[in-house]
Write a protein that holds these residues in place. Structure first.
Motif, PDB file in Angstrom:
ATOM      1  N   ASP A 280       0.824  -1.211   0.000  1.00 16.09           N
ATOM      2  CA  ASP A 280       0.000   0.000   0.000  1.00 16.09           C
ATOM      3  C   ASP A 280       0.860   1.264   0.000  1.00 16.09           C
ATOM      4  O   ASP A 280       0.515   2.255  -0.658  1.00 16.09           O
ATOM      5  N   ILE A 281       1.974   1.227   0.718  1.00 11.29           N
ATOM      6  CA  ILE A 281       2.826   2.421   0.821  1.00 11.29           C
ATOM      7  C   ILE A 281       3.617   2.646  -0.460  1.00 11.29           C
ATOM      8  O   ILE A 281       3.713   3.770  -0.961  1.00 11.29           O
ATOM      9  N   THR A 282       4.176   1.576  -1.013  1.00 11.92           N
ATOM     10  CA  THR A 282       5.103   1.717  -2.144  1.00 11.92           C
ATOM     11  C   THR A 282       4.420   1.564  -3.495  1.00 11.92           C
ATOM     12  O   THR A 282       4.957   2.014  -4.520  1.00 11.92           O
ATOM     13  N   GLY A 283       3.270   0.904  -3.535  1.00 13.28           N
ATOM     14  CA  GLY A 283       2.621   0.634  -4.816  1.00 13.28           C
ATOM     15  C   GLY A 283       3.268  -0.500  -5.581  1.00 13.28           C
ATOM     16  O   GLY A 283       2.877  -0.791  -6.711  1.00 13.28           O
ATOM     17  N   VAL A 284       4.262  -1.151  -4.972  1.00 14.73           N
ATOM     18  CA  VAL A 284       4.936  -2.287  -5.611  1.00 14.73           C
ATOM     19  C   VAL A 284       4.154  -3.548  -5.260  1.00 14.73           C
ATOM     20  O   VAL A 284       4.184  -4.017  -4.116  1.00 14.73           O
ATOM     21  N   ASP A 285       3.450  -4.095  -6.251  1.00 20.51           N
ATOM     22  CA  ASP A 285       2.477  -5.149  -5.973  1.00 20.51           C
ATOM     23  C   ASP A 285       3.040  -6.545  -6.218  1.00 20.51           C
ATOM     24  O   ASP A 285       2.495  -7.328  -6.986  1.00 20.51           O
ATOM     25  N   HIS A 286       4.147  -6.848  -5.595  1.00 18.94           N
ATOM     26  CA  HIS A 286       4.650  -8.221  -5.565  1.00 18.94           C
ATOM     27  C   HIS A 286       5.387  -8.425  -4.246  1.00 18.94           C
ATOM     28  O   HIS A 286       5.797  -7.460  -3.590  1.00 18.94           O
ATOM     29  N   TYR A 287       5.524  -9.686  -3.853  1.00 19.57           N
ATOM     30  CA  TYR A 287       6.107  -9.974  -2.547  1.00 19.57           C
ATOM     31  C   TYR A 287       7.590  -9.603  -2.525  1.00 19.57           C
ATOM     32  O   TYR A 287       8.332  -9.909  -3.462  1.00 19.57           O
ATOM     33  N   VAL A 288       8.014  -8.935  -1.462  1.00 15.11           N
ATOM     34  CA  VAL A 288       9.419  -8.586  -1.245  1.00 15.11           C
ATOM     35  C   VAL A 288       9.836  -9.185   0.091  1.00 15.11           C
ATOM     36  O   VAL A 288       9.214  -8.903   1.121  1.00 15.11           O
ATOM     37  N   SER A 289      10.844 -10.027   0.081  1.00 10.75           N
ATOM     38  CA  SER A 289      11.255 -10.709   1.314  1.00 10.75           C
ATOM     39  C   SER A 289      11.922  -9.734   2.277  1.00 10.75           C
ATOM     40  O   SER A 289      12.519  -8.728   1.869  1.00 10.75           O
ATOM     41  N   VAL A 290      11.809 -10.047   3.542  1.00 11.98           N
ATOM     42  CA  VAL A 290      12.448  -9.291   4.617  1.00 11.98           C
ATOM     43  C   VAL A 290      13.480 -10.213   5.259  1.00 11.98           C
ATOM     44  O   VAL A 290      13.225 -11.415   5.422  1.00 11.98           O
ATOM     45  N   PRO A 291      14.667  -9.696   5.634  1.00 12.22           N
ATOM     46  CA  PRO A 291      15.721 -10.565   6.174  1.00 12.22           C
ATOM     47  C   PRO A 291      15.287 -11.362   7.406  1.00 12.22           C
ATOM     48  O   PRO A 291      14.322 -10.999   8.096  1.00 12.22           O
ATOM     49  N   SER A 292      16.006 -12.417   7.673  1.00 13.68           N
ATOM     50  CA  SER A 292      15.779 -13.190   8.898  1.00 13.68           C
ATOM     51  C   SER A 292      16.098 -12.313  10.108  1.00 13.68           C
ATOM     52  O   SER A 292      16.894 -11.373  10.025  1.00 13.68           O
ATOM     53  N   VAL A 293      15.489 -12.644  11.219  1.00 20.71           N
ATOM     54  CA  VAL A 293      15.658 -11.842  12.425  1.00 20.71           C
ATOM     55  C   VAL A 293      15.551 -12.753  13.640  1.00 20.71           C
ATOM     56  O   VAL A 293      14.942 -13.830  13.571  1.00 20.71           O
ATOM     57  N   ASN A 294      16.142 -12.334  14.729  1.00 23.37           N
ATOM     58  CA  ASN A 294      16.050 -13.072  15.986  1.00 23.37           C
ATOM     59  C   ASN A 294      14.583 -13.264  16.361  1.00 23.37           C
ATOM     60  O   ASN A 294      13.783 -12.321  16.329  1.00 23.37           O
ATOM     61  N   LYS A 295      14.217 -14.499  16.706  1.00 21.43           N
ATOM     62  CA  LYS A 295      12.809 -14.824  16.967  1.00 21.43           C
ATOM     63  C   LYS A 295      12.237 -14.058  18.155  1.00 21.43           C
ATOM     64  O   LYS A 295      11.015 -13.992  18.326  1.00 21.43           O
ATOM     65  N   ALA A 296      13.098 -13.461  18.965  1.00 21.36           N
ATOM     66  CA  ALA A 296      12.605 -12.707  20.128  1.00 21.36           C
ATOM     67  C   ALA A 296      11.708 -11.553  19.718  1.00 21.36           C
ATOM     68  O   ALA A 296      10.827 -11.135  20.480  1.00 21.36           O
ATOM     69  N   ILE A 297      11.891 -11.046  18.497  1.00 22.73           N
ATOM     70  CA  ILE A 297      11.080  -9.912  18.045  1.00 22.73           C
ATOM     71  C   ILE A 297       9.598 -10.285  17.975  1.00 22.73           C
ATOM     72  O   ILE A 297       8.727  -9.426  18.121  1.00 22.73           O
ATOM     73  N   PHE A 298       9.305 -11.570  17.806  1.00 19.33           N
ATOM     74  CA  PHE A 298       7.912 -12.002  17.665  1.00 19.33           C
ATOM     75  C   PHE A 298       7.209 -12.180  19.010  1.00 19.33           C
ATOM     76  O   PHE A 298       6.042 -12.552  19.061  1.00 19.33           O
ATOM     77  N   SER A 299       7.928 -11.877  20.091  1.00 19.38           N
ATOM     78  CA  SER A 299       7.284 -11.838  21.404  1.00 19.38           C
ATOM     79  C   SER A 299       6.823 -10.421  21.736  1.00 19.38           C
ATOM     80  O   SER A 299       6.215 -10.195  22.778  1.00 19.38           O
ATOM     81  N   GLY A 300       7.131  -9.465  20.834  1.00 20.84           N
ATOM     82  CA  GLY A 300       6.722  -8.078  21.030  1.00 20.84           C
ATOM     83  C   GLY A 300       5.419  -7.778  20.319  1.00 20.84           C
ATOM     84  O   GLY A 300       4.525  -8.628  20.236  1.00 20.84           O
ATOM     85  N   GLU A 301       5.323  -6.561  19.788  1.00 20.92           N
ATOM     86  CA  GLU A 301       4.114  -6.109  19.107  1.00 20.92           C
ATOM     87  C   GLU A 301       4.304  -6.140  17.594  1.00 20.92           C
ATOM     88  O   GLU A 301       5.412  -5.926  17.094  1.00 20.92           O
ATOM     89  N   PHE A 302       3.202  -6.360  16.881  1.00 20.21           N
ATOM     90  CA  PHE A 302       3.244  -6.366  15.418  1.00 20.21           C
ATOM     91  C   PHE A 302       3.757  -5.032  14.884  1.00 20.21           C
ATOM     92  O   PHE A 302       4.526  -4.980  13.921  1.00 20.21           O
ATOM     93  N   SER A 303       3.371  -3.930  15.508  1.00 20.26           N
ATOM     94  CA  SER A 303       3.808  -2.605  15.059  1.00 20.26           C
ATOM     95  C   SER A 303       5.329  -2.476  15.133  1.00 20.26           C
ATOM     96  O   SER A 303       5.951  -1.864  14.258  1.00 20.26           O
ATOM     97  N   GLN A 304       5.935  -3.058  16.170  1.00 21.60           N
ATOM     98  CA  GLN A 304       7.391  -2.997  16.308  1.00 21.60           C
ATOM     99  C   GLN A 304       8.074  -3.790  15.189  1.00 21.60           C
ATOM    100  O   GLN A 304       9.094  -3.351  14.652  1.00 21.60           O
ATOM    101  N   PHE A 305       7.496  -4.926  14.852  1.00 14.65           N
ATOM    102  CA  PHE A 305       8.053  -5.708  13.747  1.00 14.65           C
ATOM    103  C   PHE A 305       7.967  -4.920  12.446  1.00 14.65           C
ATOM    104  O   PHE A 305       8.919  -4.896  11.652  1.00 14.65           O
TER     105      PHE A 305
END
Length: 400
Positions: A280-305
């Motif tokens: 929605d922000i970029t108008g680029v309508d195909h999937y773009v991968s995001v790098p791997s990250v420490n799984k601890a981030i998924f114990s926080g909030e979706f907004s932080q991710f």
């Protein structure tokens, strides 16, 4: 059934059904097939999807009304299972090897059973496999490994344990390793990834090694985006496998603990939710991968991710953002991609067998008698296929 006949039949089936498996689920915004299949998929509960995904035979039967070619797969995928007694090991030899890995190694060694030829161990790590083979009766083991520290640890252990082993440190994709391969030799490789085991095979064939035994793994690693077949039959195929297709062959895993499965579910949902926001922000309508990250981030909030992911991709998020709405989109996309992957997963073993047969036919054309086995139970590792090749005895030798 000959290797070539099996490969040809399987190749035809995969080509005919490629629209069911040769796609990237994360790219899709809707189910990509016809109405009846789509309706059936969306009527499945999440629990049914999870069950079918972990029971390949039931999955194939459930999809048969929609994809009739699945009914022809079973005999093409079936490999002999030859369970053999695991040789007992002393504590000092098995110490430090985790349970499931130890059992894999023992099952692999029970099928090698080499007492005559010296062994070349490829991508050896600390040489756990080589030490077991040496203890089991191999006259000598030469272990090749990239990391010098692992070579030093392996050599130290072999020396302490009185095992006939030599370690060489080499980058097998860059260094000249041809001198390590000999004709009077048994070359072995357990779970060398992608181009690593392909290089192993070509070097062993060039040297005319008497025996070659390998269990392939991670077929896409260190290779070009589009797969280059090894055999003549593979090169003539109409299939063009990509990294995504080869990764599909690896997606059957031993069941993860519930805690890990929950984190993985949340991770995929959040990544898809962020993807909706990014589009929605970029108008680029195909999937773009995001790098791997420490799984601890998924114990926080979706907004932080989302804020972390946006930073990774160089995207500025708006001050006012309805994160809860994008999380709902992520949940909806997760439901859809799970069902696309479910259909794709009906073909994962078929793609792996295609890749294995391509390797087996290459060895066969190079003058070897080739056999394929499942050397251990799938619960130990889904990468349980063993390719065994023995150099054919030339007629002139027989005549003498």
């Amino acid at each position: 059934m000959s290797l070539l006949h099996r490969f040809t039949h399987l190749d035809t089936l995969l080509y005919q059904t490629s629209r069911y498996w040769q796609l990237v689920a994360f790219e899709a915004r809707a189910l990509p097939w016809d109405g009846a299949l789509n309706e059936w998929l969306m009527a499945l509960s999440d629990e049914q999807v999870t069950y079918l995904d972990s029971h390949p035979l039931q999955l194939q039967r459930a999809l048969l009304p929609f994809i009739p070619q699945l009914g022809e797969l079973d005999p093409l995928l079936l490999l002999p299972q030859e369970p053999r007694a695991r040789h007992p090991l002393p504590f000092w030899l098995s110490n430090g090897i985790k349970g499931r890995k130890l059992l894999q190694l023992q099952d692999f060694v029970s099928h090698i059973d080499e007492h005559h030829y010296p062994v070349l161990e490829w991508c050896a790590g600390k040489g756990h496999l080589g030490r077991m083979l040496a203890y089991d009766g191999a006259p000598h083991v030469h272990s090749i490994e990239l990391q010098a520290s692992l070579c030093e640890q392996g050599q130290h252990s072999a020396r302490q344990q009185g095992l006939p082993m030599t370690f060489s440190c080499a980058d097998v994709l860059r260094d000249d390793t041809s001198g390590y391969f000999k004709q009077q030799q048994h070359a072995v490789a357990l779970h060398a990834c992608g181009r690593l085991h392909q290089e192993f095979m070509s070097q062993a064939v060039n040297a005319g090694c008497e025996k070659i035994s390998l269990s392939p793994c991670c077929y896409h690693l260190f290779t070009d985006i589009v797969y280059h077949a090894m055999s003549d039959a593979g090169q003539q195929s109409g299939l063009r496998l990509t990294h995504s297709d080869m990764k599909l062959a690896l997606q059957e895993t031993v069941t993860a603990p519930e805690r890990i499965a929950k984190v993985r579910k949340k991770e995929v949902t959040w990544r898809l939710g962020f993807d909706a926001l990014r589009r929605d922000i970029t108008g680029v309508d195909h999937y773009v991968s995001v790098p791997s990250v420490n799984k601890a981030i998924f114990s926080g909030e979706f907004s932080q991710f989302c804020q972390w992911a946006a930073q990774q991709k160089g995207i500025t998020l708006p001050q006012q953002c309805d994160y809860s709405a994008y999380l709902v989109q992520g949940q909806q996309r997760k439901k859809m991609t799970d069902r696309i992957e479910l259909v794709r997963h009906a073909f994962r073993r078929a793609i792996e067998i295609w890749l294995v047969l391509d390797r087996a036919l290459y060895l066969q054309a190079s003058g070897y008698d080739v056999s394929l086995y499942e050397f251990c139970d799938k619960q130990l590792t889904p990468r349980n296929i063993l390719i065994q090749a023995t150099a054919k005895i030339e007629e002139s030798t027989c005549a003498r």
